[in-house]
Motif scaffolding. Sequence first.
Motif, short mmCIF file in Angstrom:
data_model
loop_
_atom_site.label_atom_id
_atom_site.label_comp_id
_atom_site.label_asym_id
_atom_site.label_seq_id
_atom_site.Cartn_x
_atom_site.Cartn_y
_atom_site.Cartn_z
N PRO A 63 0.78 -1.17 -0.01
CA PRO A 63 -0.01 0.04 -0.05
C PRO A 63 0.84 1.17 0.08
N TYR A 64 2.24 1.04 0.18
CA TYR A 64 2.85 2.56 0.18
C TYR A 64 2.93 3.18 -1.26
N ILE A 65 3.00 4.57 -1.13
CA ILE A 65 3.16 5.05 -2.37
C ILE A 65 4.27 5.25 -3.19
N ASN A 66 5.43 4.76 -2.58
CA ASN A 66 6.67 4.57 -3.49
C ASN A 66 6.40 3.74 -4.77
N VAL A 67 7.01 4.03 -5.84
CA VAL A 67 6.90 3.20 -7.08
C VAL A 67 7.35 1.96 -6.83
N ASP A 68 8.56 1.61 -6.02
CA ASP A 68 9.01 0.47 -5.58
C ASP A 68 9.92 0.64 -4.22
N PRO A 69 10.25 -0.27 -3.77
CA PRO A 69 11.28 0.06 -2.52
C PRO A 69 12.67 0.45 -2.83
N GLY A 70 13.21 0.38 -3.93
CA GLY A 70 14.50 0.55 -4.44
C GLY A 70 15.21 1.94 -3.72
N THR A 71 14.50 3.01 -3.46
CA THR A 71 15.15 4.05 -2.79
C THR A 71 14.66 4.22 -1.38
N MET A 72 14.11 3.17 -0.63
CA MET A 72 13.91 3.22 0.61
C MET A 72 14.82 2.82 1.48
N SER A 73 15.10 3.51 2.64
CA SER A 73 15.94 3.01 3.60
C SER A 73 15.80 1.69 4.10
N PRO A 74 17.08 1.08 4.24
CA PRO A 74 17.17 -0.21 4.82
C PRO A 74 16.42 -0.46 6.31
N PHE A 75 16.98 0.60 7.19
CA PHE A 75 16.63 0.95 8.37
C PHE A 75 14.89 0.90 8.59
N GLN A 76 14.36 1.30 7.49
CA GLN A 76 12.84 1.56 7.53
C GLN A 76 12.36 0.35 6.75
N HIS A 77 12.68 -0.17 5.85
CA HIS A 77 11.81 -1.10 5.00
C HIS A 77 12.55 -2.49 4.95
N GLY A 78 13.92 -2.59 5.35
CA GLY A 78 14.58 -3.78 5.23
C GLY A 78 15.35 -4.02 3.78
N GLU A 79 15.41 -5.28 3.39
CA GLU A 79 16.05 -5.82 2.38
C GLU A 79 15.19 -5.41 1.03
N VAL A 81 29.63 -8.64 8.84
CA VAL A 81 30.14 -7.40 8.98
C VAL A 81 29.32 -6.45 8.10
N GLY A 82 28.42 -5.89 8.59
CA GLY A 82 27.65 -5.04 7.79
C GLY A 82 27.32 -3.55 8.26
N LYS A 83 26.35 -2.65 7.60
CA LYS A 83 26.35 -1.39 7.90
C LYS A 83 24.82 -0.97 8.33
N TYR A 84 23.88 -2.19 8.38
CA TYR A 84 22.75 -1.96 8.94
C TYR A 84 22.27 -2.97 9.96
N ILE A 85 23.38 -3.32 11.07
CA ILE A 85 23.02 -4.55 11.75
C ILE A 85 22.01 -4.23 12.79
N ASP A 86 21.70 -3.17 13.02
CA ASP A 86 20.42 -2.89 14.03
C ASP A 86 19.16 -3.27 13.38
N HIS A 87 19.13 -3.36 12.18
CA HIS A 87 17.89 -3.67 11.39
C HIS A 87 18.22 -5.04 10.52
N GLN A 88 18.07 -6.10 11.25
CA GLN A 88 18.79 -7.10 10.50
C GLN A 88 17.80 -7.72 9.18
N ASP A 89 16.52 -7.42 9.06
CA ASP A 89 15.85 -7.80 7.89
C ASP A 89 16.34 -7.06 6.66
N ALA A 90 17.17 -5.83 6.58
CA ALA A 90 18.32 -5.56 5.68
C ALA A 90 19.12 -6.75 4.91
N TYR A 91 19.38 -7.56 5.77
CA TYR A 91 20.08 -8.64 5.22
C TYR A 91 19.60 -10.05 5.22
#
Length: 556
Positions: free
Chosen positions: A42-58, A294-304
């Motif tokens: 339902p989000y209005i972004n065309v796709d999640p490609g430019t969304m923050s990994p901290f907010q949206h995950g992978e 060893v990553g950059k978004y470890i606090d939000h592991q759904d990014a990986y």
Amino acid sequence: MTPLIFVTGGVVSSLGKGIAAASLAAVLEARGLRVTMMKLDPYINVDPGTMSPFQHGEVYVTDDGAETDLDLGHYERYLRTRLSRKNSITTGRIYDNVIRKERRGDYLGGTVQVIPHITDEIKRCIVEATDGFDLALVEIGGTVGDIESLPFLEAIRQIRSERGAEHALFMHLTLVPWIAAAGELKTKPTQHSVKEMRSIGIQPDILLCRSEQPLPDSERRKIALFTNVSERAVISAVDLDNIYKMPRRFHEEGLDDLIIERLRLKAGPADLSEWDAVVDASEYPDDEVVIGVVGKYIDHQDAYKSVAEALKHGGLRQRTRVKLKWLESSDIEREGARLLSDVDGILVPGGFGDRGFEGKVQTSAHARENGVPYFGICYGMQAAVVDMARHKAGLNGANSTENDKHSPHPVIGLITEWRTSTGEVERRSADSDLGGTMRLGLQDQRLKPNTLAREMYGNDVVGERHRHRYEFNNRYRTQLEDAGLVISAKSMDDLLVEMIELPRDEHPWFLACQAHPEFLSTPRDGHPLFIGFIRAAREHKARRAAAAKPLEGAHA
């Protein structure tokens, strides 16, 4: 007309609609049906490609280069079906499609409205993605009651009205909370969630009741009575300690039989032997390794998410439990590689931006100098190239132009930033150039004979999915090869470096790739690179244990 199962969620978010839907799809596929899946976000972004990994995950990437929701990763891990951009639709894409049509004059000057134009476009996309299959599951993102989801819910209501109950089912996932102080399961949230669905014209056919405790028959009857759902169709979706147990659990609950009867499908008995083997290997491992990620978004592991799952899949293929030690690359910069002293292997995943990049370079150097198995993916490969350039090739100040535009040795850069001495410029196909300078989707690469990469894959040509902008700078190929770097895979036109490694006589297992192999890993099959990496980690663990024994004896 492909029969459809619409999967909605109620009460709270993050109940696991994606995994539940995928598990059901796996059971139906195990009964011989050709199944596909689709996500409506339902989000209005065309796709999640430019969304923050901290907010949206992978951001999950398909063969055709679509940047999609991470739930498509769940779908492909549970199914044999390969998905495409058709299988991931957002509100933003729907409105973009409709506005483009309006600008072309497709609506003949009429007023464009949510009903029928937006809902018609949603229905068109559903038909396009599901046509030609025996069955399709369509997951609607968000929670019933969210204003953003209303156009999607109206569209699926219309589909049910048009097709009838024999061609479209509503399956609703709700929460039945356990109140520890009272020692009771509470059904009222589920009742209210179904009431909310009814208010917009949708009566669920099946309820998946997520709970910490198995649903007693008395509570099942109560839910059925107050929601107008048959008792048999109130399914207990109790919490499980292993998500790959879910296909077997749903089968034991009779969920697949219920669906096949309601939709009048012809299907054979469920062969869940492959899923039973996955669970058995997970429950009864012969070995265990610790992998440092060893990553950059470890606090939000759904990014990986796909990386974590692919590592576990690599272990399943050899009955090895894989424990993950998550490490923030910025912490490596501050505290040094001592944080990696207790791991059996190191994986450096992808990412964007300069934050923590030096920690990834330090990680590569530590693995290279100490013989620790190293697996670099995307940014992890670029970090390894920078490490080799600085510390083996003597290219002081080497860097990626993503992080240092003025680096004296830009060993990583955009293709447009480096050209060969003959003036050769970028020669990528139109399909590869999605998202501006981003290289996306499945692309073939040729492997060099007698390399670790060739040994792992067992093939001369392989295809992997990509998602990145920056590439190995060809101007430094010779210097880095002279310094000991092995270029073990290149694009089919020989222009782009796809994989690097170290010689086997210098390091037991050091390999990095520009692509994202985690997107093609499944629990039933694994992936050659992840299987090989976990095997190398096991061997490294054994070597460390053998080296420690004489010291223990001498101390005694």
